[in-house]
Design an enzyme around this catalytic site. Structure first.
Site, PDB file in Angstrom:
ATOM      1  N   ARG A  16       0.841  -1.203   0.000  1.00 37.65           N
ATOM      2  CA  ARG A  16       0.000   0.000   0.000  1.00 37.65           C
ATOM      3  C   ARG A  16       0.876   1.253   0.000  1.00 37.65           C
ATOM      4  O   ARG A  16       2.087   1.191   0.167  1.00 37.65           O
ATOM      5  CB  ARG A  16      -0.913   0.017   1.220  1.00 37.65           C
ATOM      6  N   ASP A  61       7.129  -9.838   7.515  1.00 36.30           N
ATOM      7  CA  ASP A  61       7.058  -8.956   8.678  1.00 36.30           C
ATOM      8  C   ASP A  61       8.489  -8.522   8.955  1.00 36.30           C
ATOM      9  O   ASP A  61       9.336  -9.343   9.324  1.00 36.30           O
ATOM     10  CB  ASP A  61       6.477  -9.722   9.874  1.00 36.30           C
ATOM     11  N   VAL A  62       8.784  -7.248   8.761  1.00 41.21           N
ATOM     12  CA  VAL A  62      10.175  -6.787   8.840  1.00 41.21           C
ATOM     13  C   VAL A  62      10.760  -6.894  10.241  1.00 41.21           C
ATOM     14  O   VAL A  62      11.977  -6.763  10.418  1.00 41.21           O
ATOM     15  CB  VAL A  62      10.326  -5.343   8.316  1.00 41.21           C
ATOM     16  N   ASN A  88      11.425   0.228   2.822  1.00 44.98           N
ATOM     17  CA  ASN A  88      10.391   1.258   2.816  1.00 44.98           C
ATOM     18  C   ASN A  88       9.446   1.165   4.008  1.00 44.98           C
ATOM     19  O   ASN A  88       8.904   2.175   4.460  1.00 44.98           O
ATOM     20  CB  ASN A  88       9.591   1.162   1.518  1.00 44.98           C
ATOM     21  N   TYR A 153      10.162   8.638  17.053  1.00 45.02           N
ATOM     22  CA  TYR A 153      10.194   8.408  15.601  1.00 45.02           C
ATOM     23  C   TYR A 153      11.458   9.013  15.002  1.00 45.02           C
ATOM     24  O   TYR A 153      12.179   8.349  14.236  1.00 45.02           O
ATOM     25  CB  TYR A 153       8.952   9.029  14.966  1.00 45.02           C
ATOM     26  N   LYS A 157      14.795   7.177  12.988  1.00 46.88           N
ATOM     27  CA  LYS A 157      15.216   7.563  11.645  1.00 46.88           C
ATOM     28  C   LYS A 157      16.669   8.048  11.632  1.00 46.88           C
ATOM     29  O   LYS A 157      17.432   7.733  10.709  1.00 46.88           O
ATOM     30  CB  LYS A 157      14.286   8.637  11.084  1.00 46.88           C
ATOM     31  N   THR A 188       0.244  10.335   1.532  1.00 41.60           N
ATOM     32  CA  THR A 188      -0.135   8.942   1.783  1.00 41.60           C
ATOM     33  C   THR A 188      -1.000   8.912   3.036  1.00 41.60           C
ATOM     34  O   THR A 188      -1.092   9.906   3.774  1.00 41.60           O
ATOM     35  CB  THR A 188       1.103   8.064   2.017  1.00 41.60           C
TER      36      THR A 188
END
Length: 248
Positions: A16, A61-62, A88, A153, A157, A188
């Site tokens: 998606r 599933d990463v 991604n 978050y 990153k 998105t």
């Protein structure tokens, strides 16, 4: 236009949103795209949309090391190689710093940070055998310009940036390139959360929010031999957002 003919490219979270857009665009450039996703049914639906001659689905599933190993094994069994990994998949959780729980932070680490780490480790042995490979980690401008209520978050990153650069140094002599795309605001579901495009994007220097295909085009460049002398590169695709506002 980058030529990706017959390149085998694994994209995580490709069922998606941004990942799906990347898969669709790379397929138009000739790549064999592997749709990796936890939701295998959705991944197969993307394959049907692109076409089975260009796309292949794997459950992934990463956060699960065994699923990474299984996915890479299936890809090598089918295609005999893996040319590119696009990390991604990611999650965004916004909470004030003092309200962010250890559980919140751990979820972000598991997906955004450890997921990338395990993915890189999973593909590197095959890329070393080939003496060629490209790893592209989709990161975020939050790594160097965080917004409010996103400390955990942003930390995950920023961690991926440091890891990517260190890996680029280590893997360059093996023919493996590691590069990053810093996404700004992209239209998105993750970014808009179903609430529409925030009006603030009108003040971005380019005057709008970004589109998923604009990220896909950047990924295509880093996946292709057009970027053959790029490693450890941070490509910022944010419409100038981190430069400041264009208010008159």
């Amino acid at each position: 236009m980058p030529n990706l003919k017959d390149q085998v490219i694994l994209i995580t979270g490709a069922n998606r949103g941004q990942g799906r857009s990347i898969a669709q665009h790379l397929a138009t450039l000739g790549a064999k795209v592997v749709i990796g996703a936890r939701n295998y049914d959705e991944a197969k639906e993307v394959v049907n949309t692109i076409g089975e001659e260009q796309a292949f689905a794997v459950p992934l599933d990463v956060t699960n090391k065994l699923e990474w190993e299984s996915a890479v094994e299936k890809i090598i069994d089918k295609f005999k190689k893996i040319d590119v990994l696009v990390n991604n998949a990611g999650v965004l959780k916004r909470k004030p710093f003092t309200e962010t729980t250890v559980e919140d932070y751990q979820q972000l680490i598991d997906v955004n940070q450890l997921g990338v780490f395990m993915g890189m480790q999973a593909v590197i042995p095959q890329m070393k055998k080939q003496q060629k490979g490209s790893i592209i980690n989709n990161v975020s401008i939050s790594a160097f310009a965080p917004i409010s209520n996103s400390s955990a978050y942003a930390a995950t990153k920023a961690s991926v940036v440091a890891m990517s650069k260190a890996a680029a140094i280590e893997l360059g002599a093996k023919g493996i390139r590691v590069n990053m795309v810093h996404l700004g605001g992209i239209e998105t579901d993750m970014a808009t959360q179903g609430k529409g495009v925030p009006a603030a994007y009108k003040s971005v220097p380019l005057g709008r929010i970004g589109q998923p295909n604009e990220i896909a085009q950047s990924v295509a460049f880093l996946a292709s031999d057009e970027s053959s002398y790029c490693t450890g590169t941070e490509l910022v695709v944010d419409g100038g957002l981190t430069l400041g506002t264009a208010d008159e």
